[in-house]
Design a protein around this motif. Structure first.
Motif, PDB file in Angstrom:
ATOM      1  N   GLY A  43      59.008  49.114  83.647  1.00 33.33           N
ATOM      2  CA  GLY A  43      58.964  48.611  82.291  1.00 33.33           C
ATOM      3  C   GLY A  43      58.843  47.109  82.166  1.00 33.33           C
ATOM      4  N   SER A  44      58.011  46.496  82.979  1.00 32.53           N
ATOM      5  CA  SER A  44      57.719  45.069  82.858  1.00 32.53           C
ATOM      6  C   SER A  44      56.250  44.915  82.498  1.00 32.53           C
ATOM      7  N   ALA A  45      55.980  43.979  81.591  1.00 33.25           N
ATOM      8  CA  ALA A  45      54.597  43.722  81.186  1.00 33.25           C
ATOM      9  C   ALA A  45      54.461  42.259  80.786  1.00 33.25           C
ATOM     10  N   VAL A  46      53.235  41.831  80.661  1.00 28.55           N
ATOM     11  CA  VAL A  46      52.923  40.496  80.174  1.00 28.55           C
ATOM     12  C   VAL A  46      51.899  40.666  79.063  1.00 28.55           C
ATOM     13  N   ILE A  47      52.111  39.937  77.959  1.00 27.55           N
ATOM     14  CA  ILE A  47      51.219  40.007  76.803  1.00 27.55           C
ATOM     15  C   ILE A  47      50.937  38.601  76.295  1.00 27.55           C
ATOM     16  N   GLY A  48      49.891  38.489  75.500  1.00 24.23           N
ATOM     17  CA  GLY A  48      49.618  37.257  74.790  1.00 24.23           C
ATOM     18  C   GLY A  48      49.898  37.464  73.318  1.00 24.23           C
ATOM     19  N   THR A  49      50.638  36.539  72.709  1.00 27.29           N
ATOM     20  CA  THR A  49      50.932  36.599  71.279  1.00 27.29           C
ATOM     21  C   THR A  49      51.466  35.250  70.820  1.00 27.29           C
ATOM     22  N   ASP A  50      51.255  34.972  69.550  1.00 33.25           N
ATOM     23  CA  ASP A  50      51.846  33.778  68.951  1.00 33.25           C
ATOM     24  C   ASP A  50      53.114  34.128  68.174  1.00 33.25           C
ATOM     25  N   ALA A  51      53.458  35.403  68.122  1.00 30.66           N
ATOM     26  CA  ALA A  51      54.659  35.838  67.397  1.00 30.66           C
ATOM     27  C   ALA A  51      55.919  35.398  68.145  1.00 30.66           C
TER      28      ALA A  51
END
Length: 179
Positions: A43-51
């Motif tokens: 359950g590890s991930a990397v995302i892009g977001t400005d939130a």
């Protein structure tokens, strides 16, 4: 757009909280996070977001419940938070020599000093703990396999929920979130 690490609590560990990482990645893509990628099976991930991190945590907790019936906490840290976690590590020798025996327990809040001291008083083995930024470092001197210092014991002592990752994973997440 900033990169963030997303850490799920109690997913694919000991037969509980089963969630195929391909399904998790598809969920992240469906929520319009930029370039989601998963790391490992826990359950590890990397995302892009400005939130904001708190916004992403709430959004993902709701989406996991709605999409998979999975009620679990989500912990989000941006690159700066991960760099701070790496920099504050009090167990440099273990990080270098035995990184898989060093865990970072990411927490929903700051651990209170009296609670950390009470936890230290309960430790009967070779383990050591040290508070960090919204985290607790846990050094398992004799390994985790026989340790009595479990996540439940720690969470109960601190009054905070968390999710842990070993030092290698924390370093990898920091690398993946770098601008």
């Amino acid at each position: 757009m900033k990169r963030h690490a997303v850490l799920l609590r109690a997913v694919n560990v000991g037969g509980t909280g089963k969630l195929p990482m391909a399904d998790f990645k598809a969920l992240l893509s469906g929520l319009d996070f930029e370039a989601p990628q998963t790391l490992g099976a826990a359950g590890s991930a990397v995302i892009g977001t400005d939130a904001a991190a708190a916004t992403v945590e709430a959004q993902l907790e709701a989406a996991l419940k709605d999409s998979f019936g999975l009620a679990t906490e989500v912990f989000v840290r941006d690159h700066e938070a991960l760099k701070a976690t790496l920099a504050a590590n009090p167990f440099a020798d273990m990080a270098r020599d035995r990184p898989s025996a060093l865990l970072v327990l990411f927490l929903k809040g700051e651990p209170a000093a009296p609670d950390v001291e009470a936890l230290r008083a309960r430790i009967v083995g070779p383990e050591a703990v040290h508070p960090g930024p919204r985290s607790l470092y846990i050094a398992y001197g004799a390994g985790m396999g026989t340790s009595k210092l479990t996540g439940q014991v720690i969470e109960r002592a601190l009054g905070l929920r968390g999710t842990s990752r070993n030092w290698n994973t924390v370093q990898k997440l920091a690398d993946l979130t770098a601008p």
